[in-house]
Design an enzyme around this catalytic site. Structure first.
Site, short mmCIF file in Angstrom:
data_model
loop_
_atom_site.label_atom_id
_atom_site.label_comp_id
_atom_site.label_asym_id
_atom_site.label_seq_id
_atom_site.Cartn_x
_atom_site.Cartn_y
_atom_site.Cartn_z
N TYR A 1 7.82 -0.53 2.12
CA TYR A 1 6.74 -0.60 1.13
C TYR A 1 5.93 -1.84 1.44
O TYR A 1 6.33 -2.97 1.17
CB TYR A 1 7.29 -0.65 -0.30
CG TYR A 1 6.20 -0.76 -1.34
CD1 TYR A 1 5.12 0.11 -1.33
CD2 TYR A 1 6.22 -1.75 -2.31
CE1 TYR A 1 4.11 0.01 -2.26
CE2 TYR A 1 5.21 -1.86 -3.26
CZ TYR A 1 4.16 -0.97 -3.23
OH TYR A 1 3.14 -1.08 -4.16
N ASP B 1 5.13 3.73 2.54
CA ASP B 1 3.79 3.50 2.01
C ASP B 1 3.24 2.27 2.71
O ASP B 1 3.64 1.14 2.40
CB ASP B 1 3.86 3.31 0.50
CG ASP B 1 2.51 3.02 -0.12
OD1 ASP B 1 1.51 2.94 0.62
OD2 ASP B 1 2.45 2.84 -1.36
N HIS C 1 1.38 9.48 -5.49
CA HIS C 1 1.56 9.89 -4.10
C HIS C 1 2.17 11.29 -4.06
O HIS C 1 2.80 11.72 -5.03
CB HIS C 1 2.51 8.94 -3.36
CG HIS C 1 2.01 7.53 -3.25
ND1 HIS C 1 1.60 6.97 -2.06
CD2 HIS C 1 1.88 6.55 -4.19
CE1 HIS C 1 1.24 5.71 -2.27
NE2 HIS C 1 1.39 5.44 -3.55
#
Length: 303
Positions: free
Chosen positions: A131, A190, A293
């Protein structure tokens, strides 16, 4: 082997929206999770998967996990601890893990729950969940009244750039370490950066937005190459608009498909060549979204 990456934007909120129905329906072998946003006692049990989870120390923020069919052969985190649970388990005991040696500059991020990796027991593969910080705009692009957040003089931008500069070395080190053990390396997550014009619906307007700045895209491109890592979905689909994996919660954004592709599978070239399908599992309507998402899945032809 079906592999997914999914920023759930809070596992408890995603669970209420139907996450476990999606998990049972798609039945992926591996799932990299980001923004789990839960302490160990609040993370739900996963009935058919082992969970490896680094929650970090920022309450209600971040947290990365990896779901696998079998108990991982090895677990590595930046923090040196992780929650490791078998299918159906709910215990909260943390275990010591191998510590991923920090590339210079990553120490300030080490306890934020941003990176974890496991060696799969049932395939010669190291899987990582990332992340990456969202960041912000550099000071010269910050214009009061035209920003959602208050101007910060470029502080968030500079912090993200410190992460990028250090993580490039970290990713290269992890890839080489996996390959030295006869394993391929798959970095998922991500990235909060869209790679190219094909990955942002309104890419011209986005060219002065965080996540699509030239220097961010140049950094992401530096991770990739014929001897480094391959963007598996783009390699499969070619230079076409989309598919996107993130849409604002603003009304109409999802319905108009005004999205960004920032959730990526970056694989070593040998692994990327085994991919037989790659797609975004976009929900059919805005009211059925599990997160801001959507999951991104790749099917690899691994025995």
């Amino acid at each position: 082997m079906l592999v997914a990456t999914f920023n759930v934007n809070g596992i408890r909120a995603s669970e209420k929206r139907g996450f476990f129905g999606w998990l049972a329906h798609r039945n992926p072998d591996v799932v990299a999770l980001q923004e789990v946003r839960a302490t160990a006692e609040l993370v739900p049990a996963f009935p058919n998967h082992w969970l490896t989870y680094d929650e970090g120390t920022l309450p209600g923020r971040n947290g990365v996990g990896i779901l696998t069919r079998e108990a991982p052969a090895a677990v590595r985190t930046w923090s040196g601890t992780a929650l490791v649970r078998g299918p159906g388990e709910r215990h909260t005991a943390l275990v010591e893990t191998e510590v991923v040696p920090h590339a210079r500059g990553l120490h300030e991020f080490a306890l934020e729950g941003r990176y974890a990796e496991v060696d799969l027991a049932d395939a010669p593969l190291t899987v990582a969940s990332l992340y990456l910080p969202k960041g912000g705009l550099p000071a010269h692009l910050q214009k009061p009244g035209r920003m959602r957040d208050a101007p910060d003089g470029g502080r968030k931008y500079e912090r993200k750039m410190r992460f990028l500069n250090s993580f490039a070395r970290q990713a290269d080190r992890a890839r080489r370490a996996a390959q030295a053990k006869g394993r391929d390396y798959l970095l998922m997550g991500d990235f909060n950066i869209a790679p190219d014009r094909w990955d942002v619906r309104n890419w011209r307007r986005a060219s002065q937005s965080e996540g699509f700045l030239p220097e961010e895209r140049e950094w992401l491109a530096s991770l990739m190459g014929s001897r480094r890592l391959v963007d598996v979905l783009r390699a499969q689909l070619g230079e076409v608009d989309g598919p996107y994996s993130w849409w604002s919660w603003m009304p109409g954004a999802f319905d108009r498909d005004t999205g960004w592709r920032i959730d990526l599978h970056l694989a070593t070239p040998r692994l990327a060549r085994t991919a037989t399908a790659a797609y975004v599992d976009r929900e059919p309507s805005a009211d059925r979204r599990l997160s801001d998402h959507a999951p991104v899945l790749v099917d690899f032809a691994l025995s």
